[in-house]
Design a protein around this motif. Sequence first.
Motif, short mmCIF file in Angstrom:
data_model
loop_
_atom_site.label_atom_id
_atom_site.label_comp_id
_atom_site.label_asym_id
_atom_site.label_seq_id
_atom_site.Cartn_x
_atom_site.Cartn_y
_atom_site.Cartn_z
N LYS A 130 95.14 52.24 85.46
CA LYS A 130 93.82 51.67 85.74
C LYS A 130 93.45 50.73 84.59
CE LYS A 130 89.00 52.93 86.15
NZ LYS A 130 88.16 53.30 85.03
N GLY A 131 93.01 49.54 84.95
CA GLY A 131 92.59 48.58 83.94
C GLY A 131 91.28 49.02 83.29
N GLY A 132 90.96 48.46 82.14
CA GLY A 132 89.79 48.86 81.38
C GLY A 132 88.49 48.96 82.16
N SER A 133 88.05 47.85 82.76
CA SER A 133 86.78 47.87 83.50
C SER A 133 87.01 47.95 85.01
CB SER A 133 85.98 46.61 83.17
OG SER A 133 86.70 45.45 83.56
N THR A 161 87.76 64.27 87.88
CA THR A 161 88.19 62.88 88.07
C THR A 161 87.57 62.28 89.32
OG1 THR A 161 90.27 63.43 86.97
CG2 THR A 161 90.22 61.38 88.19
N TRP A 162 87.40 63.09 90.37
CA TRP A 162 86.84 62.61 91.63
C TRP A 162 85.33 62.44 91.55
CZ3 TRP A 162 87.51 59.95 95.73
CH2 TRP A 162 86.76 60.14 96.88
N ALA A 221 94.97 65.92 84.58
CA ALA A 221 93.65 65.45 84.14
C ALA A 221 93.66 63.94 83.96
CB ALA A 221 93.28 66.13 82.82
N ASN A 222 92.56 63.30 84.32
CA ASN A 222 92.39 61.85 84.17
C ASN A 222 93.47 61.05 84.89
OD1 ASN A 222 90.09 62.24 82.50
ND2 ASN A 222 91.49 62.68 80.82
N VAL A 282 98.45 57.57 89.38
CA VAL A 282 97.47 56.62 88.85
C VAL A 282 96.94 57.20 87.54
CG1 VAL A 282 95.34 55.35 89.30
CG2 VAL A 282 96.84 55.97 91.20
N THR A 283 97.13 56.48 86.44
CA THR A 283 96.75 56.99 85.12
C THR A 283 95.52 56.26 84.59
OG1 THR A 283 98.23 55.41 84.05
CG2 THR A 283 99.14 57.59 84.57
N GLY A 284 94.90 56.87 83.58
CA GLY A 284 93.76 56.26 82.91
C GLY A 284 92.45 56.37 83.65
N LEU A 285 92.33 57.35 84.53
CA LEU A 285 91.09 57.48 85.31
C LEU A 285 90.01 58.20 84.52
CD1 LEU A 285 92.56 58.45 88.80
CD2 LEU A 285 92.00 56.21 87.90
#
Length: 144
Positions: A9-12, A43-44, A83-84, A141-144
């Motif tokens: 996941k991108g920053g914003s 996360t959800w 997680a995340n 999908v990482t970085g959530l």
Amino acid sequence: MSGIQTQAKGGSEPTTDALYKAMRKIRDTGFAEPSVVFMTPATWEPVRLMKTADGIYIWGHPSMPGPATVWGVPVVETTAAPANAALVGDYANFSELAVRRGIDVQVSNSHSDYFIRGKLALRADLRVALIHYRPLAFCEVTGL
């Protein structure tokens, strides 16, 4: 899981965009159709509670019945998910829960004072393996 695809996941970037990009990877590279998204409740939660500027829930009113979905794919909230992160994949066609050994149930009253109090202790276990036949049909999908 080894060999599966990843999508950061991108920053914003909104979480929903990262999930859609993972689904597209599964379709384009894995030649599969995503059937489930696994996420932890934590996360959800930010996705489910997203609101418009007017304070209206984007994913439907809290009293709205029906399963949780994102981009038409059911979301399963589970603490077993990382997680995340989220796991997206075609679990309907390219995975199997193989039973390695049948269920074993044991009953006993020989713990502490269970015999005197008329209590029973139950123990059940099952050995299974989750097999992914086409790793490219799955994406984390990482970085959530």
